[in-house]
Design a protein around this motif. Structure first.
Motif, PDB file in Angstrom:
ATOM      1  N   GLU A 128       0.816  -1.207   0.000  1.00 47.51           N
ATOM      2  CA  GLU A 128       0.000   0.000   0.000  1.00 47.51           C
ATOM      3  C   GLU A 128       0.853   1.261   0.000  1.00 47.51           C
ATOM      4  O   GLU A 128       0.321   2.361  -0.105  1.00 47.51           O
ATOM      5  CB  GLU A 128      -0.890   0.031   1.253  1.00 47.51           C
ATOM      6  CG  GLU A 128      -1.754  -1.182   1.444  1.00 47.51           C
ATOM      7  CD  GLU A 128      -2.833  -1.261   0.392  1.00 47.51           C
ATOM      8  OE1 GLU A 128      -3.168  -0.214  -0.185  1.00 47.51           O
ATOM      9  OE2 GLU A 128      -3.322  -2.372   0.147  1.00 47.51           O
TER      10      GLU A 128
ATOM     11  N   THR B 228      -4.301  -1.910  11.191  1.00 49.22           N
ATOM     12  CA  THR B 228      -5.701  -2.066  10.798  1.00 49.22           C
ATOM     13  C   THR B 228      -5.836  -2.008   9.279  1.00 49.22           C
ATOM     14  O   THR B 228      -6.838  -2.444   8.729  1.00 49.22           O
ATOM     15  CB  THR B 228      -6.589  -0.971  11.389  1.00 49.22           C
ATOM     16  OG1 THR B 228      -6.158   0.280  10.875  1.00 49.22           O
ATOM     17  CG2 THR B 228      -6.541  -0.952  12.876  1.00 49.22           C
ATOM     18  N   TYR B 229      -4.837  -1.446   8.632  1.00 50.96           N
ATOM     19  CA  TYR B 229      -4.939  -1.263   7.187  1.00 50.96           C
ATOM     20  C   TYR B 229      -4.509  -2.510   6.429  1.00 50.96           C
ATOM     21  O   TYR B 229      -4.716  -2.617   5.237  1.00 50.96           O
ATOM     22  CB  TYR B 229      -4.067  -0.071   6.785  1.00 50.96           C
ATOM     23  CG  TYR B 229      -4.467   0.539   5.476  1.00 50.96           C
ATOM     24  CD1 TYR B 229      -5.736   1.087   5.307  1.00 50.96           C
ATOM     25  CD2 TYR B 229      -3.602   0.566   4.392  1.00 50.96           C
ATOM     26  CE1 TYR B 229      -6.124   1.631   4.118  1.00 50.96           C
ATOM     27  CE2 TYR B 229      -3.985   1.115   3.194  1.00 50.96           C
ATOM     28  CZ  TYR B 229      -5.245   1.652   3.061  1.00 50.96           C
ATOM     29  OH  TYR B 229      -5.636   2.187   1.874  1.00 50.96           O
ATOM     30  N   ILE B 230      -3.907  -3.472   7.141  1.00 50.78           N
ATOM     31  CA  ILE B 230      -3.437  -4.683   6.467  1.00 50.78           C
ATOM     32  C   ILE B 230      -4.612  -5.428   5.849  1.00 50.78           C
ATOM     33  O   ILE B 230      -5.643  -5.633   6.490  1.00 50.78           O
ATOM     34  CB  ILE B 230      -2.727  -5.611   7.467  1.00 50.78           C
ATOM     35  CG1 ILE B 230      -1.420  -4.987   7.915  1.00 50.78           C
ATOM     36  CG2 ILE B 230      -2.480  -6.990   6.874  1.00 50.78           C
ATOM     37  CD1 ILE B 230      -0.754  -5.741   9.023  1.00 50.78           C
ATOM     38  N   SER B 231      -4.456  -5.794   4.602  1.00 51.90           N
ATOM     39  CA  SER B 231      -5.446  -6.664   3.988  1.00 51.90           C
ATOM     40  C   SER B 231      -4.779  -7.369   2.827  1.00 51.90           C
ATOM     41  O   SER B 231      -4.391  -6.749   1.850  1.00 51.90           O
ATOM     42  CB  SER B 231      -6.631  -5.850   3.491  1.00 51.90           C
ATOM     43  OG  SER B 231      -7.440  -6.666   2.688  1.00 51.90           O
TER      44      SER B 231
ATOM     45  N   GLY C 220      -7.978 -10.322   0.921  1.00 55.03           N
ATOM     46  CA  GLY C 220      -9.266 -10.385   1.586  1.00 55.03           C
ATOM     47  C   GLY C 220      -9.328 -11.432   2.678  1.00 55.03           C
ATOM     48  O   GLY C 220     -10.367 -11.698   3.241  1.00 55.03           O
TER      49      GLY C 220
ATOM     50  N   ARG D 222      -7.661  -7.608   9.507  1.00 52.91           N
ATOM     51  CA  ARG D 222      -8.179  -7.460  10.876  1.00 52.91           C
ATOM     52  C   ARG D 222      -7.246  -8.114  11.881  1.00 52.91           C
ATOM     53  O   ARG D 222      -7.668  -8.835  12.761  1.00 52.91           O
ATOM     54  CB  ARG D 222      -9.545  -8.110  10.999  1.00 52.91           C
ATOM     55  CG  ARG D 222     -10.503  -7.743   9.930  1.00 52.91           C
ATOM     56  CD  ARG D 222     -11.583  -8.808   9.833  1.00 52.91           C
ATOM     57  NE  ARG D 222     -12.314  -8.698   8.595  1.00 52.91           N
ATOM     58  CZ  ARG D 222     -13.260  -7.820   8.385  1.00 52.91           C
ATOM     59  NH1 ARG D 222     -13.584  -6.987   9.301  1.00 52.91           N
ATOM     60  NH2 ARG D 222     -13.873  -7.762   7.229  1.00 52.91           N
ATOM     61  N   VAL D 223      -5.971  -7.878  11.731  1.00 54.91           N
ATOM     62  CA  VAL D 223      -5.027  -8.559  12.622  1.00 54.91           C
ATOM     63  C   VAL D 223      -4.551  -7.662  13.753  1.00 54.91           C
ATOM     64  O   VAL D 223      -3.717  -8.072  14.530  1.00 54.91           O
ATOM     65  CB  VAL D 223      -3.789  -9.066  11.857  1.00 54.91           C
ATOM     66  CG1 VAL D 223      -4.176 -10.219  10.981  1.00 54.91           C
ATOM     67  CG2 VAL D 223      -3.171  -7.966  11.051  1.00 54.91           C
ATOM     68  N   GLU D 224      -5.099  -6.448  13.857  1.00 58.87           N
ATOM     69  CA  GLU D 224      -4.471  -5.510  14.789  1.00 58.87           C
ATOM     70  C   GLU D 224      -4.556  -5.968  16.240  1.00 58.87           C
ATOM     71  O   GLU D 224      -3.668  -5.683  17.032  1.00 58.87           O
ATOM     72  CB  GLU D 224      -5.028  -4.102  14.612  1.00 58.87           C
ATOM     73  CG  GLU D 224      -6.446  -3.888  15.086  1.00 58.87           C
ATOM     74  CD  GLU D 224      -7.457  -4.236  14.024  1.00 58.87           C
ATOM     75  OE1 GLU D 224      -7.049  -4.791  12.994  1.00 58.87           O
ATOM     76  OE2 GLU D 224      -8.646  -3.971  14.226  1.00 58.87           O
TER      77      GLU D 224
END
Lengths: 369, 549, 398, 76
Positions: free
Chosen positions: A169, A258-261, A264, A268-270
């Protein structure tokens, strides 16, 4: 001079302790604070300048430590300045260290409450953190160092995890223009992380526990370099992903998580990252707490440091709740008063001590170890 | 606490005051520093009375009186415990010899009866003399026979122990696919034999101590001189000598007395039933403690990773083993953390689940009356119950239990709406993982720790779990087993020991012993014995062919 | 000593049971919101926010026994709305009729009414950012109708709208590059940064003819445009070609069909499928004049060919490449033209100038929106057609 | 309510540490322990009872904020 605790740590353990002394909270707070002032060149102030500053601190601390082998700051300050002023320095450092523990605990409590569990009172987090740290401190520096080895790897894993997964990103155009407003904003942005880099001054207290005190300087430099690199990467990634917007987030690294994706699926790993971070913070608090306890024990000339652990813990816990009214006050405190304060106890006092020691030709006895 | 025990023991043992020789003196046998002597007299009658008094109401102690020679006939008394001595030896090597070969007697004067019997008459390998009641009693109790001779102030102790014991069988608790099928037995000398057969070196030392004031159990300390750390050996001796207990019935007794920390749920002593494993640990520098009457040997010092190792690891290919080791580490984590993780995520961090999964879990939990924590607690509790029932019950009933259990934690509980299907998966995964940890006591400690972690997860979510884990880590880091840090190759980090912790390296790469355990002689093999194809692979047998021409 | 420690441990464990676990919420007590819509309504002379939420109905949705395809008859989501003076107020007002805790952890997208957007997005963005459950990945969409109405439109092929939009964003839209859904973090970044303005994906509500045998007409949505903003205010729409021009310009277009005319026909007779593209913007100044260069390089394959000419030659491919780059250029220019018209710096010319020449940017920053329409934009395209698909020459009916 | 918890906690701490110190005649340690604990008691009870006591950060801010502001103002 007899050490209060006979625990011994190796050079590499010492280095990792130094990394943990700074890293866990620095990674959370520094990006926003530096980007606020230095904008796109924040990585210079937060990474490069802090490394240089950390080198200076390490040099001062380990030079003093090598001059007085086997002694902590408190011991040789009374040797350099005389008995009463030396004790005064000791008392000052008890205050500094206890307050820092309280602030670190508060920082992390704020982080947890604002980003994960809003309904839970902050007291719970602070209490648990201090209780854990207290039991670690009672177990001694060797156990702390061993735990730290484990925890550092967890922290690094968490950081690498975040950085690599948001890398796709990152838009490095956000890093330009460099040196936009000249050198001044870079310096301005450097003042806040300066306090963090200076935290390496704990070498003063931890050095006697090193197997071979000559390794301290080298380990300190290595730790400083490592911290500089991590902080630079941290700031660069935060900037590259969010741009100047990063300054508006309270905890940019958390927002990064929180921005990790990925595809898909890996998202949601925070909360997971947070969990790993708890370990890091616990270690940081433990080490500072340990130093506070040792300084207190040395100042009061105690044979055993354990009796002061819990009383200091009570003070830390109380302060961690009462010192700030809200999170903005905390951030502002770092922005203003902390700069001068940390400069005083991290650099000015030790540097003066070194100067006086050199002028008065004071030197500790070389111990045949 | 220990003082109390000792006092109590003395009270109970010292009650029988009317004996000529106070009873508790006999109970404090050798090795107890008892300097007081209780010599036997030269009157056989007198001795017999005392011995009879000592062995009052012991019907299995046999007193056989007979005479040697004709003129003058010497009275002899043979004392032994029926069932602990070899009857054929009694008949043929002792009675037969002494009673039938009377003709010899006439040539020798009666003063030398003892020498005569000892040197000419008794064809028995293990023979000694003793003139003390305490020692004699001890020997009789050990399964030796005592031969008292009228007019002599010493008795002959005849080593003719023989008792029924189980043969060498395949170990039940540590089965392997590949590897020796022999297991330790209840007889200590068989066990030492099994180890000696594996390590044929005079450096393999065996020290036997008697522990247990009443039981007087043999404890064997085995180590390889020069490899094992002297300090550890000394410490083992000291700790075993410190044990003052009425009886040792299993090595677990020893374990509890010699471990470094009594509060920890983690085993600080490794127990094994496999001689090959014990031998491997001997070679690494560990000390083995064998206990008579139990097939379980103790290994000290150990680290946490020892509990993830199985003896088979070293007999199968290293790549597979390396992977299996990783699998076991994952299993440890699952068995410790999965239920608490589930609770934390379902009650605190719902955003961590993929949306579809969250919806599924939510709809499955729709009819469940309990919070996730109670649900998990019920299920985990049920499972532990079933497992316990399955072990204790006789085998045929055990199967019935497992069928019922499968129904309880399976379909029925879900259909009844007591638990959600997801919970069943969690419980079964946890169970499977805890089964895949090779060491039972290691797995047990994880099973115990699962529950506090669940409580923490239910009250503080992932933060709670992490607090629990940090406390656990702190505890693990402060643990030591005979001076060796418990999680040693990791913290403190020892690079050379990583070869046998998380994954196993090929055998040729493991050229050093564990640094903290076998540091006295660190190198265990030649360096760089990497298996290679022959030096000139193009012509493997070319030379020979040319010779033929 | 020993018993004391045990007491402390027990006390600690009991302490955890006591407070009833502050932040705990069981899954079944959550109202899982997958998407929200934001409108404003005038009531009693006050402007109030109308917050519409789609909430998943777990018993209908999952459970494993029910197949995904039967969603047409019974919708798995449930639309509720409430009014409030602020968005947070409206959010909590939802709880006046919903018995469960509103849970934003799985929010996928936010639909904002066009009229609301015209007044400014900043307030909404602030609300979204402050909430710890809403992640920066949330997608933003604009709708010309009331968001309240959009949220009840049908999702076909996917069980709910949230998943549909999510899959569109991840899989479908990049196939043509004609639309583009940006997320909260990026939009906020562009909103707050100077010299660049956000472009938010736009919905066109349509009524499609029956999609099933003997079905009724269905109300669906189509994502085929982009709403351009000036600072935080919506100013106008870009149609799908313009959106692709924009995406090509900023280098975010990945693939897409380009229909071009090879011969002077009345219809397009060749299609080239773009396979990869990069775009870069460079801005320079010359006195009071600002020039921008958009450099694009693209590659594509021949995917349709309606004439009978021989094309599988080096020369032919070059001609196709030329046409392809012309097509790209036209699209980008169209987008640039629109951007100038709307005075919305979606391309980020200002930011590019800031990056390349911060000193000059200081000069223009104040009156940038007056400068914007005067920028001389040149588009340089290098485009190649690399492959011809599975057939080389066109089929000739003889 | 909270004050009860506080009292219990302090009793716990004293019971945990003090007997050993007295038994081993470590008077210096006992002094340090009780001094620090007394300070902790004062500030924590003040916090629980909502009494304003001087705040260490306020002190720091009072002393260090003006020079720091002066320092940073050069760089803005």
């Amino acid at each position: 001079m007899k050490l209060i605790e006979e625990g011994k740590i190796s050079g590499s353990q010492f280095m990792w302790l130094l990394v943990t002394i700074v890293l866990p909270t620095a990674v959370l707070f520094i990006p926003a604070l530096t980007i606020k002032y230095s904008g796109t060149s924040a990585w210079i102030s937060g990474g490069v300048f802090t490394t240089i500053w950390a080198f200076i601190i390490v040099w001062v601390a380990s030079t003093l430590g090598e001059r007085f082998p086997g002694m902590t700051l408190v011991d040789y300050s009374s040797l350099i300045l005389g008995k009463f002023p030396g004790k005064l320095v000791g008392a000052f450092y008890i205050f500094v260290l206890v307050l820092t523990v309280a602030i670190v605990v508060r920082e992390f409590g704020e982080f947890l409450v604002s980003s994960f569990m809003q309904q839970t009172p902050i007291f719970v987090f602070n209490f648990l953190l201090i209780a854990l740290a207290a039991s670690a401190v009672r177990n001694g520096i060797e156990v702390i160092a061993r735990m730290n080895h484990f925890v550092v790897s967890l922290m690094f894993f968490a950081l690498i995890f975040i950085f690599t997964l948001v890398f796709s990103e990152a838009d490095f155009k956000n890093l330009y223009p460099i040196f936009e407003g000249g050198i001044l904003p870079i310096f301005r942005g450097f003042f806040t992380p300066m306090g963090w880099a200076g935290e390496l001054f704990l070498i003063f207290i931890l050095m006697p526990y090193l197997n071979n005190y000559r390794e301290a300087k080298y380990a300190g430099y290595k730790a400083a370099l490592m911290l500089g690199v991590i902080m630079s990467i941290d700031i660069v990634i935060a900037l590259a992903v969010f741009g100047q917007q990063a300054a508006d987030y309270v905890f940019p690294v958390h927002t990064l998580a929180t921005y990790i994706s990925i595809a898909g699926f890996l998202e949601r790993v925070e909360a997971f990252i947070l969990a790993l971070w708890v370990a890091g913070i616990t270690m940081k608090v433990s080490i500072w707490y340990y130093c506070a306890v040792i300084v207190a024990a040395r100042t009061f000339n105690l044979q055993d440091y354990k009796p002061v652990v819990l009383p200091l813990g009570v003070i830390c816990l109380t302060w961690s709740i009462t010192i700030f009214d809200n999170i903005t006050q905390l951030v502002e405190h770092f922005d203003i008063a902390w700069i001068g304060f940390s400069l005083t106890f991290e650099f000015i006092v030790p540097a003066l001590l070194l100067l006086i020691a050199v002028l008065r030709k004071k030197r500790g006895a070389e111990k045949g170890r | 606490m220990f003082n109390v025990l000792r006092r109590k023991l003395k009270q109970t043992l010292g009650r029988n005051k009317d004996l000529k020789v106070p009873h508790d003196k006999f109970e404090h046998g050798e090795g107890n520093g008892d300097k007081e002597k209780h010599p036997i007299s030269n009157s056989l009658e007198q001795n017999k009375i005392i011995l009879k008094e000592i062995f009052n109401n012991c019907s299995d102690v046999k007193f056989r009186e007979f005479e040697l020679g004709t003129a003058p006939a010497v009275k002899l008394l043979l004392v032994y415990i029926d069932g602990m001595v070899s009857t054929s030896d009694i008949h043929e090597s002792i009675m037969n010899q002494l009673m039938l070969l009377e003709g010899l007697m006439e040539e020798i004067s009666p003063e030398h009866t003892l020498e005569l019997i000892r040197e000419k008459l008794l064809p028995i390998g293990e023979l000694s003399e003793n003139g003390d009641f305490i020692k004699i009693t001890d020997n009789i109790l050990m399964g030796n026979a005592a031969l008292l001779i009228d007019g002599e102030k010493t008795a002959l102790i005849l080593g003719i122990k023989e008792w029924e014991s189980r043969g060498i069988e395949e170990p039940q608790s540590e089965p392997v696919v590949r590897g020796p099928r022999e297991g330790f037995t209840e007889r200590m000398l068989t066990n030492t034999m099994l180890l000696r057969r594996r390590i044929k070196s005079s450096r393999l030392k065996l020290e036997i101590k008697k522990v247990g004031i009443v039981s007087k159990t043999d404890i064997g300390i085995m180590y390889i001189d020069g490899i094992a750390n002297n300090k550890v050996v000394e410490e083992v001796r000291k700790r075993i000598d410190r044990i003052k207990i009425d009886g040792i019935l299993e090595s677990g007794y020893i374990e509890e007395y010699i471990q470094d920390d009594w509060k920890t749920p983690f085993p600080l002593v490794l127990s094994t039933e496999r001689p090959d494993r014990a031998a491997a640990h001997l070679l690494e520098g560990n000390v083995i403690i064998l206990t008579d009457t139990t097939p379980f040997a103790l290994i000290v010092p150990v680290t946490f990773f020892h509990f993830l190792q199985a003896s088979e690891d070293y007999y199968t290919h290293w790549v597979g083993t390396a992977m299996i080791r990783l699998l076991r580490i994952i299993a440890v984590n699952i068995s410790l953390l999965l239920p608490s993780f589930y609770i934390a995520i379902v009650t605190f961090h719902q955003e961590m689940l993929p949306t579809a999964l969250l919806i599924n879990i939510a709809s499955a939990r729709e009819g469940v009356p309990f919070p996730a924590f109670i649900e998990a607690f019920i299920m985990e509790g049920t499972f532990e119950l079933l497992r316990e029932a399955g072990i204790r019950l006789p085998r045929p009933v055990g199967q019935a239990v497992s069928i019922v259990g499968a129904l309880v934690i399976g379909q029925a509980a879900v259909t009844a709406g007591l638990v959600s299907p997801a919970m069943v998966i969690i419980v079964s995964l946890t169970a499977i993982s805890s089964f895949s940890i090779p060491n039972y006591s290691g797995a047990l400690s994880l099973r115990i720790l699962r529950f506090p972690l669940m409580v923490l997860a239910a009250s503080l979510g992932l933060f709670g779990i992490m607090v629990g884990l940090m406390a656990l880590l702190l505890h693990l880091c402060s643990l030591r087993s005979f001076g060796v840090p418990y999680i040693s190759p990791i913290a403190p980090f020892i690079r050379s020991d990583m070869k046998d912790s998380v994954i196993r390296f090929p055998l040729w790469a493991m050229f050093t012993r564990p640094r903290l355990i076998g540091y006295k002689e660190p190198q265990r093999q030649e360096y760089l014995q990497i298996p290679k194809p022959p030096a000139n692979p193009k012509r493997p047998s070319g030379g020979k062919e040319r010779d033929n021409k | 000593m020993v018993s004391k420690r045990v007491v402390i441990i027990i006390a600690l464990i009991l302490v955890f049971f006591l407070p009833g676990c502050w932040s705990r919420t069981e899954v079944e007590t959550l109202a899982i919101v997958t998407n929200i819509g934001i409108d404003t309504v005038e009531q009693d002379g006050h402007v109030k926010f109308l917050l519409t939420a789609n909430i998943i109905r777990p018993p209908l949705a999952g459970g494993g026994t029910q197949g995904g395809g039967s969603g047409a008859g019974k919708p798995v989501y449930w639309r509720v709305a409430s009014l409030g003076d602020t968005l947070s107020d409206a959010e909590r007002n939802l709880n006046l009729r919903i018995p469960r805790r509103i849970f934003y952890g799985h929010l996928r997208f936010v639909v904002i009414n066009e009229k609301v957007a015209r007044k400014g997005l900043a307030d909404i963005i602030d609300y979204l950012h402050r909430n710890m459950r809403i992640r920066p990945r949330v997608l933003l969409l604009l709708t010309p109708e009331k968001a309240f109405d959009t949220l009840i439109r049908q999702a076909e092929l996917e069980p709910d709208l949230a998943r549909m939009i999510d899959e569109m964003d991840r899989m479908a839209l990049s196939r043509s590059s004609k639309a583009f859904i940006d997320d909260l973090a990026h939009t906020t970044g562009q909103l707050t940064a100077s010299g660049i303005d956000p472009l938010v994906a736009g919905i066109t509500p349509i009524e499609s003819p029956p999609t099933e045998p003997e079905g009724k007409p269905v109300k669906v949505i189509r994502i085929n445009r982009g709403g351009a903003f000036r600072v935080d205010k919506f100013v106008g729409w870009l149609d799908s070609d313009e959106v692709r021009g924009y995406l090509l310009g900023i280098g975010k277009a990945q693939s897409g069909p380009f229909s071009i005319t090879l011969k002077p026909h009345s219809h397009k007779d060749v299609n080239i499928m773009m396979t990869r593209a990069t775009g870069k913007i460079k801005v320079d100044t010359d006195g009071d004049e600002v020039t921008a260069v958009i450099e694009i390089s693209a590659e594509g394959d021949l995917s349709e060919f309606h004439t009978t000419e021989e094309i599988a030659t080096d020369e032919g491919m070059k001609i196709l490449g030329q046409k392809f780059s012309d097509a790209i250029k036209t699209e980008v220019m169209k987008a640039v033209k629109k951007s100038k018209e709307l005075k919305s710096d979606i391309f980020g010319f200002g930011a590019a100038l800031h990056r390349d020449n911060p000193a000059e940017w200081k000069r223009f920053e104040k009156h940038w929106y007056e400068v914007l329409p005067r920028i001389k934009v040149t588009v340089k395209v290098t485009a190649y057609v690399r492959r011809t698909g599975m057939t080389a020459e066109p089929f000739k009916p003889e | 309510m909270y004050i009860i918890g506080l009292v219990i906690a302090f009793c716990g701490i004293i019971l945990f540490e003090a007997p050993k110190l007295i038994k081993e005649k470590m008077w210096g340690e006992l002094m340090a322990f009780s001094g620090l604990l007394l300070f902790g008691m004062v500030i924590s009870s003040a916090a629980v009872l909502n009494i304003d006591v001087p705040n260490p950060t306020a002190l720091i801010e009072m002393i260090f904020a003006p020079p720091t502001k002066l320092l940073t103002s050069f760089f803005e």
